[in-house]
Each structure stands twice: as structure tokens, then as C-alpha cells.
Design a protein around this motif. Sequence first.
Motif, PDB file in Angstrom:
ATOM      1  N   ILE A 154      -1.478  -1.045  -8.926  1.00 21.82           N
ATOM      2  CA  ILE A 154      -2.570  -2.019  -9.037  1.00 21.82           C
ATOM      3  C   ILE A 154      -2.217  -3.400  -8.491  1.00 21.82           C
ATOM      4  O   ILE A 154      -3.111  -4.222  -8.291  1.00 21.82           O
ATOM      5  CB  ILE A 154      -3.069  -2.174 -10.497  1.00 21.82           C
ATOM      6  CG1 ILE A 154      -1.922  -2.523 -11.442  1.00 21.82           C
ATOM      7  CG2 ILE A 154      -3.811  -0.944 -10.938  1.00 21.82           C
ATOM      8  CD1 ILE A 154      -2.406  -2.884 -12.832  1.00 21.82           C
ATOM      9  N   TYR A 183       1.977  -1.153 -11.997  1.00 22.27           N
ATOM     10  CA  TYR A 183       1.274   0.119 -12.074  1.00 22.27           C
ATOM     11  C   TYR A 183       0.500   0.201 -13.385  1.00 22.27           C
ATOM     12  O   TYR A 183       0.931  -0.335 -14.410  1.00 22.27           O
ATOM     13  CB  TYR A 183       2.254   1.293 -12.006  1.00 22.27           C
ATOM     14  CG  TYR A 183       2.845   1.518 -10.634  1.00 22.27           C
ATOM     15  CD1 TYR A 183       2.342   2.492  -9.781  1.00 22.27           C
ATOM     16  CD2 TYR A 183       3.914   0.753 -10.186  1.00 22.27           C
ATOM     17  CE1 TYR A 183       2.884   2.698  -8.520  1.00 22.27           C
ATOM     18  CE2 TYR A 183       4.464   0.940  -8.923  1.00 22.27           C
ATOM     19  CZ  TYR A 183       3.946   1.923  -8.092  1.00 22.27           C
ATOM     20  OH  TYR A 183       4.483   2.114  -6.843  1.00 22.27           O
ATOM     21  N   GLU A 184      -0.620   0.911 -13.338  1.00 20.58           N
ATOM     22  CA  GLU A 184      -1.448   1.141 -14.519  1.00 20.58           C
ATOM     23  C   GLU A 184      -1.413   2.623 -14.852  1.00 20.58           C
ATOM     24  O   GLU A 184      -1.456   3.477 -13.960  1.00 20.58           O
ATOM     25  CB  GLU A 184      -2.884   0.698 -14.230  1.00 20.58           C
ATOM     26  CG  GLU A 184      -3.812   0.740 -15.420  1.00 20.58           C
ATOM     27  CD  GLU A 184      -5.164   0.110 -15.117  1.00 20.58           C
ATOM     28  OE1 GLU A 184      -5.784  -0.440 -16.047  1.00 20.58           O
ATOM     29  OE2 GLU A 184      -5.607   0.150 -13.942  1.00 20.58           O
ATOM     30  N   ARG A 185      -1.330   2.910 -16.144  1.00 20.38           N
ATOM     31  CA  ARG A 185      -1.285   4.312 -16.564  1.00 20.38           C
ATOM     32  C   ARG A 185      -2.572   5.020 -16.128  1.00 20.38           C
ATOM     33  O   ARG A 185      -3.679   4.507 -16.325  1.00 20.38           O
ATOM     34  CB  ARG A 185      -1.121   4.393 -18.090  1.00 20.38           C
ATOM     35  CG  ARG A 185      -0.692   5.761 -18.579  1.00 20.38           C
ATOM     36  CD  ARG A 185      -0.494   5.744 -20.082  1.00 20.38           C
ATOM     37  NE  ARG A 185       0.625   4.915 -20.489  1.00 20.38           N
ATOM     38  CZ  ARG A 185       1.892   5.313 -20.510  1.00 20.38           C
ATOM     39  NH1 ARG A 185       2.202   6.531 -20.126  1.00 20.38           N
ATOM     40  NH2 ARG A 185       2.847   4.493 -20.909  1.00 20.38           N
ATOM     41  N   ASP A 186      -2.410   6.166 -15.508  1.00 22.78           N
ATOM     42  CA  ASP A 186      -3.538   6.910 -14.954  1.00 22.78           C
ATOM     43  C   ASP A 186      -3.372   8.376 -15.316  1.00 22.78           C
ATOM     44  O   ASP A 186      -2.761   9.153 -14.582  1.00 22.78           O
ATOM     45  CB  ASP A 186      -3.580   6.732 -13.431  1.00 22.78           C
ATOM     46  CG  ASP A 186      -4.763   7.441 -12.787  1.00 22.78           C
ATOM     47  OD1 ASP A 186      -5.774   7.649 -13.478  1.00 22.78           O
ATOM     48  OD2 ASP A 186      -4.655   7.804 -11.595  1.00 22.78           O
ATOM     49  N   TRP A 207       0.893   7.276 -12.759  1.00 22.57           N
ATOM     50  CA  TRP A 207       0.775   5.832 -12.626  1.00 22.57           C
ATOM     51  C   TRP A 207       0.031   5.482 -11.341  1.00 22.57           C
ATOM     52  O   TRP A 207       0.260   6.081 -10.297  1.00 22.57           O
ATOM     53  CB  TRP A 207       2.164   5.180 -12.615  1.00 22.57           C
ATOM     54  CG  TRP A 207       2.906   5.349 -13.896  1.00 22.57           C
ATOM     55  CD1 TRP A 207       3.848   6.286 -14.184  1.00 22.57           C
ATOM     56  CD2 TRP A 207       2.742   4.574 -15.079  1.00 22.57           C
ATOM     57  NE1 TRP A 207       4.294   6.153 -15.472  1.00 22.57           N
ATOM     58  CE2 TRP A 207       3.632   5.101 -16.048  1.00 22.57           C
ATOM     59  CE3 TRP A 207       1.941   3.482 -15.422  1.00 22.57           C
ATOM     60  CZ2 TRP A 207       3.735   4.567 -17.330  1.00 22.57           C
ATOM     61  CZ3 TRP A 207       2.047   2.953 -16.700  1.00 22.57           C
ATOM     62  CH2 TRP A 207       2.933   3.491 -17.638  1.00 22.57           C
ATOM     63  N   LYS A 208      -0.842   4.489 -11.442  1.00 24.83           N
ATOM     64  CA  LYS A 208      -1.656   4.034 -10.311  1.00 24.83           C
ATOM     65  C   LYS A 208      -1.238   2.619  -9.935  1.00 24.83           C
ATOM     66  O   LYS A 208      -1.198   1.723 -10.773  1.00 24.83           O
ATOM     67  CB  LYS A 208      -3.134   4.059 -10.703  1.00 24.83           C
ATOM     68  CG  LYS A 208      -4.072   3.490  -9.652  1.00 24.83           C
ATOM     69  CD  LYS A 208      -5.494   3.451 -10.195  1.00 24.83           C
ATOM     70  CE  LYS A 208      -6.448   2.782  -9.217  1.00 24.83           C
ATOM     71  NZ  LYS A 208      -7.826   2.694  -9.781  1.00 24.83           N
ATOM     72  N   LYS A 236       1.655   3.226  -3.228  1.00 22.07           N
ATOM     73  CA  LYS A 236       0.720   4.043  -4.003  1.00 22.07           C
ATOM     74  C   LYS A 236       1.401   5.344  -4.411  1.00 22.07           C
ATOM     75  O   LYS A 236       1.078   5.919  -5.453  1.00 22.07           O
ATOM     76  CB  LYS A 236      -0.541   4.327  -3.181  1.00 22.07           C
ATOM     77  CG  LYS A 236      -1.489   3.141  -3.088  1.00 22.07           C
ATOM     78  CD  LYS A 236      -2.802   3.523  -2.419  1.00 22.07           C
ATOM     79  CE  LYS A 236      -3.785   2.378  -2.458  1.00 22.07           C
ATOM     80  NZ  LYS A 236      -5.092   2.741  -1.854  1.00 22.07           N
ATOM     81  N   ASP A 237       2.303   5.784  -3.584  1.00 18.95           N
ATOM     82  CA  ASP A 237       3.175   6.902  -3.955  1.00 18.95           C
ATOM     83  C   ASP A 237       4.376   6.301  -4.665  1.00 18.95           C
ATOM     84  O   ASP A 237       5.243   5.681  -4.047  1.00 18.95           O
ATOM     85  CB  ASP A 237       3.621   7.658  -2.706  1.00 18.95           C
ATOM     86  CG  ASP A 237       4.492   8.876  -3.023  1.00 18.95           C
ATOM     87  OD1 ASP A 237       4.995   8.974  -4.162  1.00 18.95           O
ATOM     88  OD2 ASP A 237       4.667   9.713  -2.118  1.00 18.95           O
ATOM     89  N   THR A 270       0.824  -1.220   0.000  1.00 19.51           N
ATOM     90  CA  THR A 270       0.000   0.000   0.000  1.00 19.51           C
ATOM     91  C   THR A 270       0.854   1.264   0.000  1.00 19.51           C
ATOM     92  O   THR A 270       0.517   2.262  -0.651  1.00 19.51           O
ATOM     93  CB  THR A 270      -0.946   0.016   1.212  1.00 19.51           C
ATOM     94  OG1 THR A 270      -1.889  -1.060   1.094  1.00 19.51           O
ATOM     95  CG2 THR A 270      -1.713   1.327   1.299  1.00 19.51           C
TER      96      THR A 270
END
Length: 264
Positions: free
Chosen positions: A145, A135-138, A142-143, A86-87, A83
Motif C-alpha cells: 500500500i 503492506y496491508e493484511r489481505d 499482504w497487499k 507488489k510481489d 510497484t
Amino acid sequence: MKTTTFKNILIAISFISLLSCASTIDKVVVNAISAPDSDIKVNHLLMPMPNDPHMAMTAIMPPKDGDQERADSLARVIKKNITKYKDIEVAKSDGYEFFPPEPPADMNIVHLVNRKFSAKENKKFNSEKPGSILYERDGNGWKLIGAMITAPVDASEKEMNERAPLSVTQWHLHKNVCVPKPIWDGEQWKKTFPDGSPVYGPTSKVTTASECSKYQGRFLPVVFGWMTHAYVFVDNPDDVWNQMYGHTSSEHDMHGDHQKHENH
């Protein structure tokens, strides 16, 4: 896996800069990332994939008592432990690096790899220190996942199942890849066929050693090792172990996601 991954393999393996002989470096890189087909011990688990000769994937196996609970527990633990990433800057400060270093614009899901943690996964997967996080492109960023779970090429069915249940997730392996000699030759990687498709890499139409030799390439029967993704931060719980998450529907059909293993 995109061809770009192989273009940047020199960057991904830090120690080879200490070597001076080009042929030696090439052998070091190839030996570090590849293996013969004979190392695969779970051929009986693999399902036919006629539309993708560069991929091997396990079929979904019959469930055993406790499999789903074990997978759910693993996902919860991974989610708790990563978690903080996330950063993405926290991930980078902990030694995670983009792989490939410069993700192309059409790559929506990327790996950030910690080389130190990844090297230890041959022996055991550590959910507190996964070798690769996803990570997913956001938008422009990046987010987070999820994380990738790995196993060595020669892992047994028992070893793979202990890391992530074969009845819940599918493990995949990249294979039959033709690469340039030397493997880091950027100009060679740019070579294409008249139709514009690449001569080298995991999306090339070249799938055999004899074909690869025609293009002065080096044939890698198996690349890296077994992998499966735990998408612990996706919105739909059904996608946590869905290995085709983020892929097109045609790719979903091609890989036969959730196909049952009928002969086990």
C-alpha cells in the motif's frame, strides 16, 4: 507502533550479536533507537495530544504555493519505484524484512524494513530505495500500500517540509516509552498491571521517567525518529497522506488528523 516491535528490537539490530557484555548491548540498542527530548527542534509544530502521551504529531500547516503539487509528484514517484514490490517475495529478495519479524494477528498494516536503505535516510530520503515499505493484511497474504518517509529526530522544520510538505501530511514521533532493562528481556515484556495492560512499551500507562523507575525500567524520551506514510496504492486518493488510514475512528479523533496549526 505495537509493543511487539520493541520485543523484537534485538533481532532488528544485527550487529549486537557480536557483543558479549549484556550491559554494553543494552546501551548500544538504547542509544541506537532513542534520543532526548532536547533533540526535537520542531516543538512549535506539535499539537496537543492529551489522549496519547506516547505520540507526538505535527499539525497540518498552512499551505504554501506548490505544496500539493510537490506531494502529488512525490507520491507518483514512490508508486512507480515500489510497484515491483507488489510481489512481497521480490521485496524480501531485495533485503526487506518484516518489522516486527512476526506481525501479530491484529496488526493490519506492517512495515518491511531494509536496514541498509533505512540507515541512509538520516541524510536523505531516496524514493527509489525507501527504508520501509508498507503492506496491508489481505486475506492470508499482504497487499502493498505504500512507503514510509523518515527524518532524524533533530530535523528542522525546513528539512521535514522538504521531504514531505507539512501542509499536506502529518509527521509523527513515538515518545515517553518505558522499556525493560535489558530491553530484549522477553519475560519482562510480558509483565502486566492487574487490569491486564502492559507495564512496558508504547501502549503502557507508564509515561514518565519516575514511574518507569518504579518498575525497574529504562525510560526512552524519544524512540526512533520522525515518520510519515505515503499510502500510494490505496483506492481513495484522499487517503494517500492520511496518517490515520487503517486506524479506528476513535484513534482518528484521538490524533486529531488534519487538525490545523492555529499559532504558526
